[in-house]
Scaffold this active site. Structure first.
Site, PDB file in Angstrom:
ATOM      1  CB  SER A   1       4.337   1.053  -3.529  1.00 29.77           C
ATOM      2  OG  SER A   1       3.357   0.494  -2.583  1.00 29.77           O
TER       3      SER A   1
ATOM      4  CE1 TYR B   1       0.344   3.438  -7.920  1.00 28.60           C
ATOM      5  CE2 TYR B   1       0.197   1.365  -6.260  1.00 28.60           C
ATOM      6  CZ  TYR B   1       0.810   2.991  -6.630  1.00 28.60           C
ATOM      7  OH  TYR B   1       1.504   3.633  -5.640  1.00 28.60           O
TER       8      TYR B   1
ATOM      9  CE  LYS C   1       4.364   3.952  -7.742  1.00 19.85           C
ATOM     10  NZ  LYS C   1       4.964   5.053  -8.085  1.00 19.85           N
TER      11      LYS C   1
HETATM   12  N1  LIG Z   1      -0.052   7.795  -1.004  1.00 18.49           N
HETATM   13  C1  LIG Z   1       0.387   6.620  -0.794  1.00 18.49           C
HETATM   14  O1  LIG Z   1      -0.272   5.789  -0.201  1.00 18.49           O
HETATM   15  C2  LIG Z   1       1.433   6.024  -1.643  1.00 18.49           C
HETATM   16  C3  LIG Z   1       2.096   4.661  -1.271  1.00 18.49           C
HETATM   17  C4  LIG Z   1       3.313   4.331  -1.915  1.00 18.49           C
HETATM   18  C5  LIG Z   1       3.783   4.853  -3.112  1.00 18.49           C
HETATM   19  N2  LIG Z   1       3.270   6.030  -3.412  1.00 18.49           N
HETATM   20  C6  LIG Z   1       3.455   6.694  -4.574  1.00 18.49           C
HETATM   21  O2  LIG Z   1       4.073   8.136  -4.297  1.00 18.49           O
HETATM   22  C7  LIG Z   1       3.664   8.992  -5.202  1.00 18.49           C
HETATM   23  C8  LIG Z   1       3.044  10.195  -4.810  1.00 18.49           C
HETATM   24  O3  LIG Z   1       1.872   9.930  -4.327  1.00 18.49           O
HETATM   25  P1  LIG Z   1       0.996  10.830  -3.532  1.00 18.49           P
HETATM   26  O4  LIG Z   1      -0.159   9.954  -2.507  1.00 18.49           O
HETATM   27  O5  LIG Z   1       1.548  12.111  -3.315  1.00 18.49           O
HETATM   28  O6  LIG Z   1      -0.065  11.088  -5.011  1.00 18.49           O
HETATM   29  P2  LIG Z   1      -0.844  12.233  -5.558  1.00 18.49           P
HETATM   30  O7  LIG Z   1      -1.731  11.897  -6.540  1.00 18.49           O
HETATM   31  O8  LIG Z   1      -1.346  13.237  -4.341  1.00 18.49           O
HETATM   32  O9  LIG Z   1       0.532  13.158  -6.092  1.00 18.49           O
HETATM   33  C9  LIG Z   1       0.951  12.746  -7.479  1.00 18.49           C
HETATM   34  C10 LIG Z   1       1.121  13.968  -8.195  1.00 18.49           C
HETATM   35  O10 LIG Z   1       1.359  13.968  -9.455  1.00 18.49           O
HETATM   36  C11 LIG Z   1       0.721  14.763 -10.534  1.00 18.49           C
HETATM   37  N3  LIG Z   1       0.567  13.888 -12.021  1.00 18.49           N
HETATM   38  C12 LIG Z   1       0.139  12.632 -12.073  1.00 18.49           C
HETATM   39  N4  LIG Z   1       0.370  12.322 -13.378  1.00 18.49           N
HETATM   40  C13 LIG Z   1       1.180  13.408 -13.908  1.00 18.49           C
HETATM   41  C14 LIG Z   1       1.774  13.753 -15.119  1.00 18.49           C
HETATM   42  N5  LIG Z   1       1.528  12.871 -16.207  1.00 18.49           N
HETATM   43  N6  LIG Z   1       2.648  14.783 -15.401  1.00 18.49           N
HETATM   44  C15 LIG Z   1       2.685  15.753 -14.483  1.00 18.49           C
HETATM   45  N7  LIG Z   1       1.997  15.518 -13.079  1.00 18.49           N
HETATM   46  C16 LIG Z   1       1.371  14.449 -12.992  1.00 18.49           C
HETATM   47  C17 LIG Z   1      -0.859  14.741  -9.710  1.00 18.49           C
HETATM   48  O11 LIG Z   1      -1.570  15.819 -10.154  1.00 18.49           O
HETATM   49  C18 LIG Z   1      -0.404  14.870  -8.361  1.00 18.49           C
HETATM   50  O12 LIG Z   1      -0.254  16.211  -7.879  1.00 18.49           O
HETATM   51  C19 LIG Z   1       3.259   8.196  -6.310  1.00 18.49           C
HETATM   52  O13 LIG Z   1       4.022   7.756  -7.261  1.00 18.49           O
HETATM   53  C20 LIG Z   1       2.581   7.022  -5.672  1.00 18.49           C
HETATM   54  O14 LIG Z   1       2.469   6.015  -6.400  1.00 18.49           O
HETATM   55  C21 LIG Z   1       2.128   6.564  -2.615  1.00 18.49           C
END
Ligand SMILES: NC(=O)c1ccc[n+]([C@@H]2O[C@H](COP(=O)([O-])OP(=O)(O)OC[C@H]3O[C@@H](n4cnc5c(N)ncnc54)[C@H](O)[C@@H]3O)[C@@H](O)[C@H]2O)c1
Length: 337
Positions: free
Chosen positions: A125, A150, A154
């Site tokens: 991120s 959080y 990362k």
């Molecule tokens: N959305 C944003 O703004 C953003 C920005 C930068 C980085 N990220 C990173 O991108 C990745 C995806 O983000 P997103 O927005 O799609 O999030 P999201 O919450 O929609 O998707 C994450 C998925 O992982 C699953 N999950 C969580 N813990 C788990 C575990 N222990 N075992 C199995 N499944 C598990 C959740 O059920 C969910 O479906 C994450 O790592 C997040 O930190 C997101």
């Protein structure tokens, strides 16, 4: 070629599964449904005509991760999305974040390092940069002390990957996302935030549809042109495609280093008020919003220099802010509450 997509039913994961299947990859989705629903699979099938293999597994359980790799011995790459991602919650419950975001990563890498040539793509991120001194932000900008557990997961995650790739046959690409928004143009999949959205765009669409009464704009006294904070909003489809391009780079051994880092953004900053105006234009809806005080931990400005992703990765964001907002609005109108 079988690719494991962890968190593959979440927001970014589900869109990436679609792009992978469209490119002919065999996908195994792992998700514990802690922040998603099994119904997302129907959306993926509606778009691609193909159901990925789905394993409901909690990656915090080491034996389950081992079992997964025993069952699918032809997995050659992992795109690791699964994580907990709410900044505020991470401050209140840091151990949940360290357990979920770090343990799962370790268990996956432990299995991957047994494979002769393994590819790993990590969801990092732009939070690693904090408030960067220079805009646009390049990958060489210093990583700053994280403002939340959080954000720290990362940074630690990136360091773990750097260390492990040095002593294993794993090659990795770390993608530092800026602000992902939008939905698939079909509106079969999109973002499904549980509870009160932490991010601007889902809050906007929920306000427009009447789930939330009013949008709070946190601060109009930032040193920006209109006083509101500036971010780099990237369409989730562009972001998903960046994962496919990165994966192919590793598969074709085109990577120049064991670990490569790329900013994934549009390179363009938009203020909160600009996003609101653009949303009003594409939706034809007047948004009920008010200016309130700044939110703790928010930085002023962050937008990406994407030269490295453009030239080295051969990827460039194609979709506009307006297209992203229109797709998010279409999706919001389709969500059954
Ligand atoms: N959305 C944003 O703004 C953003 C920005 C930068 C980085 N990220 C990173 O991108 C990745 C995806 O983000 P997103 O927005 O799609 O999030 P999201 O919450 O929609 O998707 C994450 C998925 O992982 C699953 N999950 C969580 N813990 C788990 C575990 N222990 N075992 C199995 N499944 C598990 C959740 O059920 C969910 O479906 C994450 O790592 C997040 O930190 C997101």
């Amino acid at each position: 070629m079988k690719i494991l997509v962890t968190g593959g039913l979440g927001f970014i994961g589900s869109h990436t599964v679609v792009e992978l299947q469209n490119e002919g990859f065999d996908v195994v989705v792992v998700d514990n449904l802690s922040n998603s629903s099994e119904k997302v699979l129907d959306g993926i099938v509606a778009i691609t005509g193909k159901k990925p293999i789905f394993e409901k597994i909690d990656l915090r359980e080491k034996e389950s991760v081992q079992g997964l790799f025993n069952k699918y011995q032809d997995i050659s790459g992992v795109i690791h999305f699964a994580a907990s991602k709410a900044v505020g919650e991470s401050v209140e419950n840091p151990l949940l974040y360290y357990e979920n975001n770090i343990n799962a990563l370790i268990y996956l890498l432990q299995e991957l390092q047994k494979i002769p040539k393994a590819h790993f793509i990590f969801s990092s991120s732009c939070t690693v940069y904090g408030q960067a001194e220079k805009m646009p932000i390049t990958e060489n900008a210093p990583v700053q002390k994280a403002l939340s557990p959080y954000g720290n997961t990362k940074q630690i995650g990136e360091e773990i990957i750097q260390d492990v790739t040095k002593v294993s046959a794993i090659d990795a690409i770390l993608l530092r996302y800026f602000n992902p928004i939008g939905a698939h143009s079909s509106a079969f999949i999109g973002e499904l935030p549980l509870g009160v959205p932490q991010n601007l765009v889902p809050f906007i669409t929920q306000t427009a549809i009447g789930v939330r009464e009013q949008l709070s704009v946190f601060g109009d006294d930032y040193p920006t042109s209109d006083g509101t904070a500036i971010r780099d909003y990237i369409h989730v489809i562009d972001l998903a495609q960046a994962h496919v391009v990165a994966l192919k780079r590793l598969i074709e051994s085109k990577n120049a280093e064991k670990v490569e880092i790329f900013n994934i953004g549009t390179g363009k900053g938009s203020s909160v008020l600009e996003v609101i105006t653009a949303f009003e234009k594409v939706s034809g809806k007047k948004l009920n919003y008010k200016i309130v005080g700044r939110r703790e931990g928010d930085i002023t400005t962050a937008y990406a220099n994407t030269d490295k992703a453009n030239s080295v990765l051969g990827w460039k964001a194609k979709l506009t802010l307006e297209e992203a907002l229109a797709s998010a609005w279409k999706w919001e109108q389709k969500i059954k509450r």
